[in-house]
Design a protein around this motif. Structure first.
Motif, short mmCIF file in Angstrom:
data_model
loop_
_atom_site.label_atom_id
_atom_site.label_comp_id
_atom_site.label_asym_id
_atom_site.label_seq_id
_atom_site.Cartn_x
_atom_site.Cartn_y
_atom_site.Cartn_z
N ALA A 92 0.83 -1.21 0.00
CA ALA A 92 0.00 0.00 0.00
C ALA A 92 0.86 1.26 0.00
N VAL A 93 1.96 1.25 0.76
CA VAL A 93 2.84 2.41 0.81
C VAL A 93 3.47 2.65 -0.55
N LEU A 94 3.98 1.60 -1.18
CA LEU A 94 4.60 1.77 -2.49
C LEU A 94 3.57 2.24 -3.52
N ALA A 95 2.36 1.72 -3.46
CA ALA A 95 1.31 2.16 -4.39
C ALA A 95 0.95 3.62 -4.15
N ALA A 96 0.96 4.05 -2.89
CA ALA A 96 0.65 5.45 -2.59
C ALA A 96 1.71 6.39 -3.17
N VAL A 97 2.97 6.00 -3.08
CA VAL A 97 4.04 6.82 -3.66
C VAL A 97 3.88 6.88 -5.17
N ASP A 98 3.54 5.76 -5.78
CA ASP A 98 3.36 5.72 -7.23
C ASP A 98 2.21 6.64 -7.67
N THR A 150 17.13 1.52 1.21
CA THR A 150 16.19 1.39 2.32
C THR A 150 15.11 0.39 1.92
N ILE A 151 14.36 -0.14 2.89
CA ILE A 151 13.42 -1.22 2.59
C ILE A 151 12.44 -0.84 1.51
N LEU A 152 11.94 0.39 1.52
CA LEU A 152 10.99 0.78 0.49
C LEU A 152 11.66 0.77 -0.89
N ALA A 153 12.93 1.10 -0.96
CA ALA A 153 13.65 1.04 -2.23
C ALA A 153 13.83 -0.40 -2.68
N TYR A 154 14.08 -1.30 -1.73
CA TYR A 154 14.23 -2.71 -2.10
C TYR A 154 12.90 -3.25 -2.67
N TRP A 155 11.81 -2.80 -2.12
CA TRP A 155 10.51 -3.14 -2.70
C TRP A 155 10.39 -2.54 -4.10
N ALA A 156 10.81 -1.30 -4.23
CA ALA A 156 10.67 -0.62 -5.53
C ALA A 156 11.51 -1.31 -6.60
N TRP A 157 12.68 -1.83 -6.23
CA TRP A 157 13.48 -2.54 -7.23
C TRP A 157 12.65 -3.60 -7.95
N SER A 158 11.85 -4.33 -7.21
CA SER A 158 11.06 -5.40 -7.81
C SER A 158 9.70 -4.93 -8.30
N ALA A 159 9.05 -4.04 -7.55
CA ALA A 159 7.63 -3.77 -7.78
C ALA A 159 7.32 -2.41 -8.39
N TRP A 160 8.27 -1.49 -8.41
CA TRP A 160 8.01 -0.14 -8.92
C TRP A 160 7.84 -0.21 -10.44
N PRO A 161 6.76 0.36 -10.98
CA PRO A 161 6.45 0.15 -12.40
C PRO A 161 7.06 1.16 -13.36
N ARG A 162 7.92 2.03 -12.89
CA ARG A 162 8.43 3.09 -13.77
C ARG A 162 9.92 3.33 -13.51
N PRO A 163 10.56 4.18 -14.34
CA PRO A 163 11.98 4.43 -14.13
C PRO A 163 12.27 4.96 -12.72
N MET A 164 13.43 4.57 -12.20
CA MET A 164 13.88 5.04 -10.89
C MET A 164 15.40 4.97 -10.88
N GLU A 165 16.00 5.76 -10.01
CA GLU A 165 17.44 5.73 -9.83
C GLU A 165 17.73 5.44 -8.36
N SER A 166 18.65 4.52 -8.12
CA SER A 166 19.03 4.22 -6.74
C SER A 166 20.51 3.94 -6.68
N ALA A 167 21.01 3.79 -5.45
CA ALA A 167 22.45 3.63 -5.24
C ALA A 167 22.85 2.17 -5.22
N GLN A 168 22.19 1.34 -6.01
CA GLN A 168 22.46 -0.09 -5.95
C GLN A 168 23.79 -0.46 -6.57
N GLY A 169 24.40 0.45 -7.36
CA GLY A 169 25.68 0.12 -7.95
C GLY A 169 26.73 -0.17 -6.89
N ALA A 170 26.91 0.76 -5.96
CA ALA A 170 27.87 0.59 -4.88
C ALA A 170 27.20 0.25 -3.56
N GLY A 171 25.91 0.57 -3.45
CA GLY A 171 25.18 0.25 -2.22
C GLY A 171 25.44 1.17 -1.06
N GLY A 172 25.93 2.38 -1.32
CA GLY A 172 26.21 3.32 -0.23
C GLY A 172 24.99 4.10 0.18
#
Length: 549
Positions: free
Chosen positions: A376-382, A396-418
């Motif tokens: 519900a939180v991820l859908a509300a942000v969308d 952060t946990i919401l970003a980890y959810w977004a990696w799998s479930a977010w339906p549109r472009p996004m940018e995160s720090a997953q390259g280095a994980g900092g």
């Protein structure tokens, strides 16, 4: 009087820069003095980490090289975590740092403030290239060369160091005219494209895994054409959101941590991996074991076949996909024809049915875990985020959810994980686009970027910062509890984020899951900086219990 510093900012403008990020320091003052005589827009951040993350966000938003300016020693070294992210995510950033006076270079140990025995060595394993300028005459060619290297596939960050005395010295060199820098295209070899096209067009169950190289290369149209020509389902890695239409009938979306999805990729008789090195996050933590042929298209030579044997094509993703789409369209295939009912191949209807089945299994697994709040939180942000507004996410946990479930472009720090990426990267993007831009952090990650609230306030950048406050490092809390039965060092004291934002003159509010969509949408609609704080403890979805193949 014109100085070496003027040569730097004039050259940046001649190369096409419009905005530069920075943080002054004693040895770099010649650069910042020259900015006062320049038409470049300057955005000053509060930490060197924020400077380099902001440049990263600006470069991602524009697709162009973005420069930043920092000082010697501690100032330069403070950019390293951000440059690591830019390198691993193939983001073209040009870092320019000052150096001690030239007579101290070469390990002479003069005892200058900020002196390192070999500052360039600190960057050599992180950026694509490091150049130390030793005279005013080297400034223009060094910066032009660095700009070209940053753009050449695979794109990435470069560093140029210039001694303090070279920056301050008067120069009679003319102003640099417009500098045209055209990187050499990284084109695929024709015989490799022919071999790959033959494998794909003869395949019964081809599948495509699209990585971040697809979006960085602007290869979305070519990917769609190839997938539809082959009737090949497409999964996107976490760094490739937007590479393929989320709701397309061939879209497997991004559920790469699900063993149902992993098994489907493993079962392909030909798996085309494009713009990905099949690293930890893209291979379900190295549990994926493809049983068929693998074709890998990758611009980073070091990533080719680094994890799986493959038909390796060293090329820019767009050039290779366009060539493959053309070759596949002209190929004669023994199946995929509507008039052959007993074809061993997967026709359009079968391919789409296979996609629906996999996604249904993923949905069923999530439904069984009762993760109503998180979804519900991820859908509300969308719902709240305008359609074309970019978003930048911390680890952060919401970003980890977004990696799998977010339906549109996004940018995160997953390259280095900092940590600390979201806010400065978002302000960098807002400096490019005008906003609105969304930044998403947990309370732990927010503390890393907190100083840049002052940057938001000073420059009135149109960024809305969503902070999900669970009182600690939430994902580490889960990891430690699962592994050891209890968590240590994960619980955090933190400020009243709403009051703190208000002290900077930034509009802020505290919300709850039911009001989040409305509160966040209101903040995003209101020009200028804002903060929305959501006190909530979110959980990660659990992996399936299927054993790896």
């Amino acid at each position: 009087m014109r100085t070496g510093g003027d040569l730097v900012v004039e050259t940046l403008a001649a190369l096409g820069a419009t905005t530069v990020f920075g943080e002054p320091g004693q040895h770099a003052l010649g650069l910042f003095d020259a900015l006062s005589r320049s038409g470049l827009r300057y955005v000053g951040c509060r930490t060197e980490l924020g400077v380099a993350f902001a440049a990263d966000g600006h470069a991602r938003a524009t697709g162009a090289v973005t420069p930043f300016l920092v000082s010697t020693g501690p100032g330069a070294l403070g950019t390293l975590p951000a440059l690591m992210e830019s390198r691993l995510a193939s983001v073209p950033v040009l870092g320019i740092s000052s150096q001690i006076p030239a007579d101290g270079l070469g390990g002479r140990r003069k005892g200058y403030l900020h002196e390192l025995p070999d500052q360039a060595a600190s960057f050599s394993g992180v950026v694509k290239s490091v150049r130390v300028v030793r005279s005013a005459g080297q400034i223009v060619p060094a910066l032009a060369e660095a700009w070209k290297i940053a753009l050449t596939a695979p794109a990435g960050p470069v560093m140029v160091e210039i001694p303090q005395d070279v920056l301050l010295a008067e120069t009679a060199l003319p102003v640099a005219a417009r500098l045209e820098v055209t990187p050499r295209p990284l084109l695929p070899r024709a015989e490799l494209i022919a071999a790959a096209a033959d494998l794909l067009t003869q395949a019964s169950t081809p599948v495509i895994l699209a990585g971040g190289g697809v979006t960085r290369a602007g290869a979305q149209t070519a990917l769609l054409a190839l997938a539809e020509e082959l009737n090949a389902p497409v999964a996107t890695t976490f760094g490739a959101k937007g590479a393929f239409p989320w709701e397309h009938p061939l879209s497997l979306q991004s559920w790469l941590e699900d063993r149902h999805m992993t098994a489907f990729l493993e079962d392909a008789d030909v798996l085309l991996v494009v713009g990905s090195g099949l690293g930890e996050l893209s291979s379900n933590y190295h549990t994926m074991r493809p049983r068929g042929h693998v074709i890998q298209i990758e611009a980073d030579l070091g990533k080719l076949e680094s994890n799986h044997p493959a038909l390796a094509i060293h090329a820019d993703a767009r050039a290779a996909l366009e060539a493959l789409a053309t070759a596949a369209k002209g190929a004669t295939r023994p199946f995929h024809r509507a008039d052959i009912t007993d074809s061993p191949g997967r026709d359009a209807g079968a391919a789409r049915a296979a996609v629906r089945e996999v996604l249904a299994r993923v949905a069923e697994r999530l439904d069984d875990q009762g993760l109503v709040l998180e979804r519900a939180v991820l859908a509300a942000v969308d719902r709240a985020l305008p359609e074309d507004a970019p978003s930048f996410w911390d680890m952060t946990i919401l970003a980890y959810w977004a990696w799998s479930a977010w339906p549109r472009p996004m940018e995160s720090a997953q390259g280095a994980g900092g940590l600390g990426y979201a806010l400065p990267a978002a302000l960098g993007a807002a400096a490019a686009t005008g906003g609105p831009v969304l930044a998403v952090s947990g309370d732990g990650g927010a503390m890393y970027g907190l100083a840049e609230l002052a940057t938001l306030a000073q420059h009135r950048l149109d960024v809305t910062w969503l902070i999900v406050d669970d009182g600690g490092y939430g994902i580490l809390r889960e990891y430690m509890t699962d592994a050891f039965g209890a968590a240590t060092g994960t619980e955090l004291a933190r400020p009243d984020f709403v009051a703190l934002a208000a002290s900077f003159g930034v509009t802020a509010c505290r919300t709850d899951p039911e009001c989040l969509s409305d509160d966040l949408a209101r903040a995003l609609r209101t020009p200028g900086p804002s903060v929305v704080v959501l006190p909530a403890t979110l959980r990660m979805f659990a992996p399936t219990h299927l054993t790896p193949s």
